[in-house]
Design a protein around this motif. Structure first.
Motif, mmCIF file in Angstrom:
data_model
loop_
_atom_site.group_PDB
_atom_site.id
_atom_site.type_symbol
_atom_site.label_atom_id
_atom_site.label_comp_id
_atom_site.label_asym_id
_atom_site.label_seq_id
_atom_site.Cartn_x
_atom_site.Cartn_y
_atom_site.Cartn_z
ATOM 1 N N UNK A 22 0.880 -1.009 0.023
ATOM 2 C CA UNK A 22 -0.125 -0.019 -0.126
ATOM 3 C C UNK A 22 0.914 1.275 0.065
ATOM 4 N N UNK A 23 0.390 2.180 -0.708
ATOM 5 C CA UNK A 23 0.921 3.485 -0.669
ATOM 6 C C UNK A 23 0.224 4.682 -0.232
ATOM 7 N N UNK A 24 0.868 5.789 0.156
ATOM 8 C CA UNK A 24 0.144 6.891 0.603
ATOM 9 C C UNK A 24 -1.245 7.445 0.018
ATOM 10 N N UNK A 25 -2.345 7.406 0.643
ATOM 11 C CA UNK A 25 -3.341 7.689 -0.010
ATOM 12 C C UNK A 25 -4.534 6.559 -0.331
ATOM 13 N N UNK A 26 -3.701 5.504 -0.231
ATOM 14 C CA UNK A 26 -4.743 3.953 -0.287
ATOM 15 C C UNK A 26 -5.630 3.985 0.562
ATOM 16 N N UNK A 27 -6.748 3.343 0.114
ATOM 17 C CA UNK A 27 -8.058 3.300 0.923
ATOM 18 C C UNK A 27 -8.192 1.767 1.160
ATOM 19 N N UNK A 28 -8.217 1.514 2.459
ATOM 20 C CA UNK A 28 -8.354 0.058 2.981
ATOM 21 C C UNK A 28 -10.010 -0.129 3.333
ATOM 22 N N UNK A 29 -10.673 -0.962 2.720
ATOM 23 C CA UNK A 29 -12.012 -1.115 3.029
ATOM 24 C C UNK A 29 -12.445 -2.544 3.940
ATOM 25 N N UNK A 30 -13.136 -2.361 5.079
ATOM 26 C CA UNK A 30 -13.447 -3.434 5.819
ATOM 27 C C UNK A 30 -14.750 -3.366 6.340
ATOM 28 N N UNK A 31 -15.768 -4.165 6.131
ATOM 29 C CA UNK A 31 -17.018 -3.995 6.537
ATOM 30 C C UNK A 31 -17.558 -2.724 6.049
ATOM 31 N N UNK A 32 -18.218 -1.813 6.890
ATOM 32 C CA UNK A 32 -18.636 -0.476 6.744
ATOM 33 C C UNK A 32 -17.721 0.456 6.990
ATOM 34 N N UNK A 33 -16.316 0.247 7.239
ATOM 35 C CA UNK A 33 -15.175 1.236 7.465
ATOM 36 C C UNK A 33 -14.309 1.240 6.357
ATOM 37 N N UNK A 34 -14.205 2.581 5.952
ATOM 38 C CA UNK A 34 -12.864 2.842 4.956
ATOM 39 C C UNK A 34 -11.898 3.753 5.699
ATOM 40 N N UNK A 35 -10.616 3.261 5.427
ATOM 41 C CA UNK A 35 -9.500 3.668 6.212
ATOM 42 C C UNK A 35 -8.440 4.194 5.112
ATOM 43 N N UNK A 36 -8.127 5.626 5.338
ATOM 44 C CA UNK A 36 -7.123 6.090 4.351
ATOM 45 C C UNK A 36 -6.004 5.920 5.179
ATOM 46 N N UNK A 37 -4.875 5.498 4.354
ATOM 47 C CA UNK A 37 -3.364 5.402 4.822
ATOM 48 C C UNK A 37 -2.603 6.576 4.547
ATOM 49 N N UNK A 38 -1.786 6.864 5.729
ATOM 50 C CA UNK A 38 -0.748 8.077 5.441
ATOM 51 C C UNK A 38 0.650 7.513 6.176
ATOM 52 N N UNK A 39 1.616 7.253 5.375
ATOM 53 C CA UNK A 39 2.656 7.016 6.023
ATOM 54 C C UNK A 39 3.527 7.961 6.675
ATOM 55 N N UNK A 40 4.091 7.751 7.779
ATOM 56 C CA UNK A 40 5.529 8.710 8.392
ATOM 57 C C UNK A 40 6.503 8.306 7.717
ATOM 58 N N UNK A 41 7.127 6.774 7.869
ATOM 59 C CA UNK A 41 8.292 6.449 7.190
ATOM 60 C C UNK A 41 8.039 6.057 5.673
ATOM 61 N N UNK A 42 8.848 7.015 4.907
ATOM 62 C CA UNK A 42 8.787 6.975 3.516
ATOM 63 C C UNK A 42 9.905 7.639 2.690
ATOM 64 N N UNK A 43 10.139 7.363 1.832
ATOM 65 C CA UNK A 43 11.268 7.967 0.965
ATOM 66 C C UNK A 43 12.571 8.058 1.331
ATOM 67 N N UNK A 44 13.021 7.139 2.312
ATOM 68 C CA UNK A 44 14.168 7.199 2.881
ATOM 69 C C UNK A 44 14.328 7.757 4.242
ATOM 70 N N UNK A 45 13.148 8.136 4.800
ATOM 71 C CA UNK A 45 13.062 8.571 6.288
ATOM 72 C C UNK A 45 12.292 7.283 7.171
ATOM 73 N N UNK A 46 13.121 7.024 7.795
ATOM 74 C CA UNK A 46 12.544 5.838 8.770
ATOM 75 C C UNK A 46 13.511 5.956 9.902
ATOM 76 N N UNK A 47 13.039 5.219 11.122
ATOM 77 C CA UNK A 47 13.768 5.403 12.331
ATOM 78 C C UNK A 47 14.855 4.461 12.458
ATOM 79 N N UNK A 48 15.123 3.417 11.348
ATOM 80 C CA UNK A 48 16.171 3.014 11.441
ATOM 81 C C UNK A 48 17.583 3.619 10.999
ATOM 82 N N UNK A 49 17.328 4.853 10.204
ATOM 83 C CA UNK A 49 18.281 5.698 9.744
ATOM 84 C C UNK A 49 18.481 6.855 10.635
ATOM 85 N N UNK A 50 17.630 7.060 11.802
ATOM 86 C CA UNK A 50 17.716 7.994 12.736
ATOM 87 C C UNK A 50 18.763 7.923 13.606
#
Length: 206
Positions: free
Chosen positions: A178-206
């Protein structure tokens, strides 16, 4: 056992014989509590404790922990500089946020859910990482999961236990990237995905 003293303070009788708050207040004011005065203590269920008592309960938890470790400040081996947070039922380590799911529909609309490294389970149970308590059309435990892979800095959504899940309107029965902005739908719920770790930014590199 949590008791309430005559002045309205809450304290743990397994740690203190009398109310430590009253004692502390009397010491500040240089007033001695009369030993003949009987405190109007009563036993209550923890479920009856109002959430506004969080500060006092936090103090109780802190004092209990100090008693358990027997003066942690004197033992350098116990001080590992780990960041921890106090939960209602004890201590838990703080997990770094890796992203969020934002609820777009239903009674949880507008609510956001933090994601952490590894598997984030979604369901109605309060033991889930993403709790959708009011959507009765999804499983109580582990309807699906969102996984963050710290090595590849990637995210995946996966249905659990044979449940139904859609990603951007497409039915998926296997782990799906999944990528930023993707929608996960389960039951009657839709969840918008927003990443924090992306494009080289991760806690592994901090």
């Amino acid at each position: 056992m949590v008791l309430k003293c005559k002045n309205g303070h809450w304290y743990d009788t397994t740690v203190h014989k009398t109310c430590p708050h009253c004692k502390r207040d009397s010491e500040k004011l240089s007033i001695r509590i009369d030993d003949d005065i009987e405190e109007d203590d009563r036993t209550i269920s923890i479920a009856e404790v109002d959430i506004s008592l969080g500060e006092e309960l936090g103090a109780i938890i802190g004092e209990s922990i100090n008693n358990m470790v027997g003066g942690v400040s004197g033992d350098a081996s116990l001080d590992d500089d780990k960041t921890i947070s106090f939960g209602f039922f004890g201590i838990m380590e703080t997990q770094s946020v890796t992203g969020w799911l934002v609820c777009m529909t239903g009674s949880e609309k507008g609510k956001d859910f933090r994601l952490h490294s590894g598997k984030n389970f979604v369901g109605r149970s309060t033991s889930m990482d993403v709790i959708l308590i009011d959507d009765k059309t999804i499983s109580r435990d582990k309807h699906c999961s969102v996984v963050y892979d710290p090595k590849g800095n990637n995210y995946y959504a996966s249905a659990e236990n044979g449940n139904i899940m859609y990603v951007n309107g497409r039915l998926t029965d296997s782990p799906t990237a999944i990528q930023e902005g993707d929608i996960i739908s389960i039951g009657e719920t839709k969840l918008l995905f927003i990443p924090f770790c992306k494009e080289g930014r991760s806690w592994e590199n901090e």
